[in-house]
Design a protein around this motif. Structure first.
Motif, short mmCIF file in Angstrom:
data_model
loop_
_atom_site.label_atom_id
_atom_site.label_comp_id
_atom_site.label_asym_id
_atom_site.label_seq_id
_atom_site.Cartn_x
_atom_site.Cartn_y
_atom_site.Cartn_z
N GLY A 116 2.55 9.95 5.33
CA GLY A 116 3.87 9.33 5.36
C GLY A 116 3.89 7.90 5.85
O GLY A 116 4.94 7.26 5.87
N THR A 117 2.74 7.36 6.26
CA THR A 117 2.68 6.00 6.79
C THR A 117 1.49 5.26 6.19
O THR A 117 0.38 5.32 6.71
CB THR A 117 2.55 6.00 8.33
OG1 THR A 117 3.59 6.81 8.88
CG2 THR A 117 2.67 4.59 8.88
N LYS A 118 1.71 4.58 5.08
CA LYS A 118 0.63 3.82 4.46
C LYS A 118 0.33 2.57 5.28
O LYS A 118 1.23 1.89 5.75
CB LYS A 118 1.03 3.42 3.03
CG LYS A 118 1.16 4.59 2.07
CD LYS A 118 1.49 4.09 0.67
CE LYS A 118 1.60 5.25 -0.32
NZ LYS A 118 1.91 4.78 -1.69
N VAL A 119 -0.96 2.31 5.45
CA VAL A 119 -1.39 1.12 6.20
C VAL A 119 -1.77 0.03 5.21
O VAL A 119 -2.57 0.28 4.30
CB VAL A 119 -2.59 1.47 7.12
CG1 VAL A 119 -3.07 0.22 7.86
CG2 VAL A 119 -2.21 2.56 8.10
N PRO A 120 -1.25 -1.19 5.37
CA PRO A 120 -1.60 -2.29 4.45
C PRO A 120 -2.97 -2.86 4.78
O PRO A 120 -3.13 -4.00 5.20
CB PRO A 120 -0.48 -3.30 4.69
CG PRO A 120 -0.08 -3.10 6.12
CD PRO A 120 -0.24 -1.61 6.36
N VAL A 121 -3.99 -2.05 4.57
CA VAL A 121 -5.36 -2.38 4.97
C VAL A 121 -6.12 -2.97 3.78
O VAL A 121 -5.88 -2.62 2.62
CB VAL A 121 -6.06 -1.12 5.53
CG1 VAL A 121 -6.18 -0.03 4.49
CG2 VAL A 121 -7.42 -1.45 6.13
N ARG A 122 -7.04 -3.88 4.09
CA ARG A 122 -7.89 -4.49 3.07
C ARG A 122 -9.33 -4.51 3.57
O ARG A 122 -9.59 -4.65 4.76
CB ARG A 122 -7.44 -5.93 2.76
CG ARG A 122 -6.06 -6.01 2.11
CD ARG A 122 -6.07 -5.43 0.71
NE ARG A 122 -4.78 -5.52 0.03
CZ ARG A 122 -3.85 -4.59 0.05
NH1 ARG A 122 -4.05 -3.47 0.75
NH2 ARG A 122 -2.71 -4.75 -0.60
N THR A 123 -10.27 -4.40 2.65
CA THR A 123 -11.69 -4.43 2.98
C THR A 123 -12.18 -5.87 3.05
O THR A 123 -11.94 -6.66 2.14
CB THR A 123 -12.51 -3.66 1.93
OG1 THR A 123 -12.16 -2.28 1.98
CG2 THR A 123 -14.01 -3.80 2.17
#
Length: 320
Positions: A100-107
């Protein structure tokens, strides 16, 4: 710990004539426990970023591991973090511990393969995964990615993590102390080679270490969770007392940031890592696996940061 608000951080990363402003600003590196591999490499990374990136003051932080690290990335504060790829996928998609909580993460880059250790010692009667039934087992600390991967290995082996064992939630250093004191019979740990805490256990007088094979769980895990895992080997020469190579499950480690990290900052972080890789290798040999040829979009379950893409493109790497 000095943390700047996102807006202030963005201002601190302002550029003049294509160069960093000379004003000092803070960057925190979320690592893991002191008994693992993330922490020493993170400390070395903080040193080279502070030394070679003008204006940057980087600090490595002890954390519970990948899950905690990704939650720190979600705050939008100036963090970069170590994570296992499977935990990163869960955060990016908003699944499992991030439901329910997407993280705006990038590699930012792929680092090195993390090896699942299923560790016991002579005298416990454990020689295969099914022998964990009825035993006292640590499946990793709550904030680590060891725990969810351990659950997946246990599930793929046909066991129930709650009904078939008495489960503890300890980090690797705490697990080693507990097994020395015979408070647990086995523990799961996902880490690089060698892991200092496991080396400590193997070198303890009167203890003979055993690593339990479980590579046969990889196919079932990949079928359910995606192509995240691969079969690997921990050589018998890695830890004192091993009788044979350990056939185990591996997963990639990635260095990640929030998508709001500026492209120029991401570029400089990745460039500094490759320019000064020798400094990292001097601290831990897993840094030898920081290779341009390992940087592939297919190997990361989350998108690469545009600043990282810029660097790799300049170096002739085709991510796709």
């Amino acid at each position: 710990m000095r943390l700047l608000a996102s807006a202030a951080f963005g201002a601190a990363l302002a550029f003049s004539g294509g160069s960093f402003a000379q004003e000092k600003y803070s960057l925190s590196i979320a690592t893991g426990g002191t008994g693992g591999v993330y922490y020493p490499i993170g400390g070395a990374l903080a040193n080279i970023l502070s030394k070679y990136v003008p204006g940057m003051q980087a600090t490595a932080e002890v954390t519970g591991g990948s899950i905690d690290n990704l939650k720190l990335i979600a705050t939008g504060k100036p963090y970069i973090a170590f994570s296992m790829a499977d935990a990163g996928q869960d955060a990016y998609r908003g699944e499992d511990k991030f439901k329910g909580t997407k993280v705006p993460v990038r590699t930012l880059m792929l680092l090195y393969p993390n090896r699942m250790h299923v560790v016991t010692i002579e005298g416990t009667g454990i020689t295969k995964i099914s022998d964990l039934k009825g035993k006292r087992v640590s499946t990793g600390s709550p904030g680590s990615a060891t725990e969810p991967m351990a659950f997946r290995v246990i599930e793929a082996a046909g066991l129930d993590k709650d009904r078939d064992m008495t489960r503890e939630r300890l980090g690797v250093a705490e697990s080693v102390n507990a097994i020395k004191d015979r408070k647990i019979d086995a523990f799961f740990w996902v880490g690089g080679l060698p892991t200092a805490a496991v080396t400590d256990l193997a070198n303890t007088p009167g203890i003979k270490i055993k690593l339990i094979d479980h590579a046969n769980t990889v196919a079932a895990m990949n079928k359910k969770y995606g192509q995240l895992y691969s079969e690997g080997i921990i050589p018998k020469t890695m830890y004192k007392g091993m009788d044979s190579d350990n056939k185990q499950a591996s997963v990639w480690n990635i260095l990640v940031s929030n998508e709001t990290l500026s492209d120029e900052t991401a570029y400089r972080i990745v460039k500094t890592i490759f320019d000064h890789k020798a400094d990292l290798v001097a601290v831990h040999k897993e840094s030898e696996n920081f290779l341009l040829e390992n940087q592939k979009a297919a190997a990361s379950p989350i998108p690469f940061h545009p600043g990282a893409v810029k660097y790799f493109t300049e170096r002739g790497v085709k991510l796709k």
